[in-house]
Write a protein that holds these residues in place. Structure first.
Motif, short mmCIF file in Angstrom:
data_model
loop_
_atom_site.label_atom_id
_atom_site.label_comp_id
_atom_site.label_asym_id
_atom_site.label_seq_id
_atom_site.Cartn_x
_atom_site.Cartn_y
_atom_site.Cartn_z
N MET A 1 -20.79 -23.48 7.99
CA MET A 1 -19.81 -22.52 8.45
C MET A 1 -19.19 -21.81 7.24
O MET A 1 -18.79 -22.45 6.28
N VAL A 2 -19.11 -20.50 7.32
CA VAL A 2 -18.54 -19.71 6.24
C VAL A 2 -17.02 -19.70 6.38
O VAL A 2 -16.49 -19.41 7.44
N ARG A 3 -16.36 -20.03 5.28
CA ARG A 3 -14.89 -20.02 5.31
C ARG A 3 -14.40 -18.81 4.52
O ARG A 3 -14.84 -18.58 3.40
N ARG A 4 -13.52 -18.08 5.13
CA ARG A 4 -12.96 -16.90 4.48
C ARG A 4 -11.74 -17.31 3.66
O ARG A 4 -10.98 -18.19 4.05
N THR A 5 -11.57 -16.60 2.56
CA THR A 5 -10.35 -16.80 1.80
C THR A 5 -9.21 -16.15 2.57
O THR A 5 -9.43 -15.35 3.48
N GLU A 6 -8.00 -16.47 2.21
CA GLU A 6 -6.84 -15.87 2.87
C GLU A 6 -6.84 -14.36 2.69
O GLU A 6 -6.52 -13.62 3.61
N ARG A 7 -7.25 -13.89 1.54
CA ARG A 7 -7.31 -12.44 1.28
C ARG A 7 -8.34 -11.77 2.20
O ARG A 7 -8.08 -10.73 2.78
N GLN A 8 -9.53 -12.39 2.32
CA GLN A 8 -10.56 -11.84 3.21
C GLN A 8 -10.08 -11.80 4.66
O GLN A 8 -10.29 -10.82 5.36
N ALA A 9 -9.43 -12.86 5.08
CA ALA A 9 -8.93 -12.93 6.46
C ALA A 9 -7.88 -11.84 6.69
O ALA A 9 -7.88 -11.18 7.73
N ARG A 10 -6.99 -11.62 5.71
CA ARG A 10 -5.97 -10.58 5.83
C ARG A 10 -6.61 -9.20 5.91
O ARG A 10 -6.21 -8.35 6.72
N LEU A 11 -7.63 -8.95 5.09
CA LEU A 11 -8.33 -7.66 5.11
C LEU A 11 -8.99 -7.42 6.46
O LEU A 11 -8.93 -6.31 7.00
N TRP A 12 -9.62 -8.45 7.03
CA TRP A 12 -10.26 -8.31 8.34
C TRP A 12 -9.23 -8.06 9.44
O TRP A 12 -9.45 -7.26 10.34
N ARG A 13 -8.08 -8.77 9.36
CA ARG A 13 -7.02 -8.54 10.35
C ARG A 13 -6.50 -7.11 10.26
O ARG A 13 -6.29 -6.45 11.29
N ASN A 14 -6.30 -6.60 9.05
CA ASN A 14 -5.84 -5.23 8.86
C ASN A 14 -6.86 -4.22 9.39
O ASN A 14 -6.49 -3.23 10.02
N LYS A 15 -8.13 -4.48 9.13
CA LYS A 15 -9.19 -3.58 9.62
C LYS A 15 -9.22 -3.58 11.15
O LYS A 15 -9.33 -2.51 11.78
N LEU A 16 -9.11 -4.74 11.75
CA LEU A 16 -9.10 -4.84 13.21
C LEU A 16 -7.87 -4.14 13.79
O LEU A 16 -7.96 -3.44 14.80
N GLU A 17 -6.73 -4.31 13.14
CA GLU A 17 -5.51 -3.64 13.60
C GLU A 17 -5.66 -2.12 13.54
O GLU A 17 -5.26 -1.41 14.47
N ARG A 18 -6.24 -1.58 12.46
CA ARG A 18 -6.47 -0.13 12.34
C ARG A 18 -7.42 0.35 13.43
O ARG A 18 -7.20 1.39 14.04
N PHE A 19 -8.49 -0.42 13.68
CA PHE A 19 -9.46 -0.06 14.72
C PHE A 19 -8.76 0.01 16.08
O PHE A 19 -8.95 0.96 16.83
N ARG A 20 -7.97 -1.00 16.40
CA ARG A 20 -7.28 -1.02 17.69
C ARG A 20 -6.28 0.12 17.82
O ARG A 20 -6.14 0.72 18.89
#
Length: 180
Positions: A1-20
């Motif tokens: 299982m790939v584990r994301r760093t906290e920075r990667q997780a924050r970037l993905w959350r921000n990207k998802l928020e912008r998309f929504r």
């Protein structure tokens, strides 16, 4: 299982928020278009590669909004979104010729067809008409007149390139293509 760093997780959350946020803005500005029978029918027609016309115009609308946000361009976002959604409203599969319309030179003629179809169903502003009619510049010879039309034209070129090269799934897909 790939584990994301906290920075990667924050970037993905921000990207998802912008998309929504962009998706909500599209839904707020064009509910009549999004729920129309003809717009939903565009899912049946292929645009570039294996991307259907409906997905293509939704992607162009998202990229148009994202481009205005990224570059801090002021424009009429409602007209930008509606024009982007209707820019390829030609309502046929241009890959399949028929006897009445062989769809030769589709790139040159489909903006006029899309404008005619959209005008039958919606009250279009001058900006929306210009977006639809001029999005194929330089094939249309006459360039876009309004800022919104230039933005949609740019987003359409980018999305079309990515779809044609089958690179529309993000940077990871591009890197995989380059490795092959």
């Amino acid at each position: 299982m790939v584990r994301r760093t906290e920075r990667q997780a924050r970037l993905w959350r921000n990207k998802l928020e912008r998309f929504r946020k962009i998706q909500r803005e599209i839904e707020e500005n064009a509910p009549d278009i999004l729920h129309s029978k003809n717009f939903r029918q565009m899912k049946e027609y292929i645009q570039h590669g294996n991307v259907n016309v409906n997905l293509h115009v939704m992607t162009v609308a998202r990229y148009s909004v994202a481009l205005t946000d990224f570059l801090h361009i002021s424009c009429n976002r409602r007209e930008l979104i509606r024009g982007a959604l209707l820019h390829d409203y030609f309502l046929y599969d241009w890959h399949i010729p028929d006897k009445e319309e062989p769809h030769r030179l589709h790139g040159f003629f489909h903006p006029g067809i899309a404008l005619r179809n959209a005008s039958k169903e919606y009250m279009l502003s001058e900006r929306e008409k210009n977006i639809i009619k001029r999005h194929m510049w330089p094939l249309t010879i006459v360039p876009p007149k309004y800022r919104e039309a230039w933005i949609v034209t740019t987003a359409d070129k980018w999305c079309s390139l990515m779809e044609t090269l089958h690179m529309y799934r993000g940077h990871g897909a591009i890197l995989e293509k380059l490795k092959a």
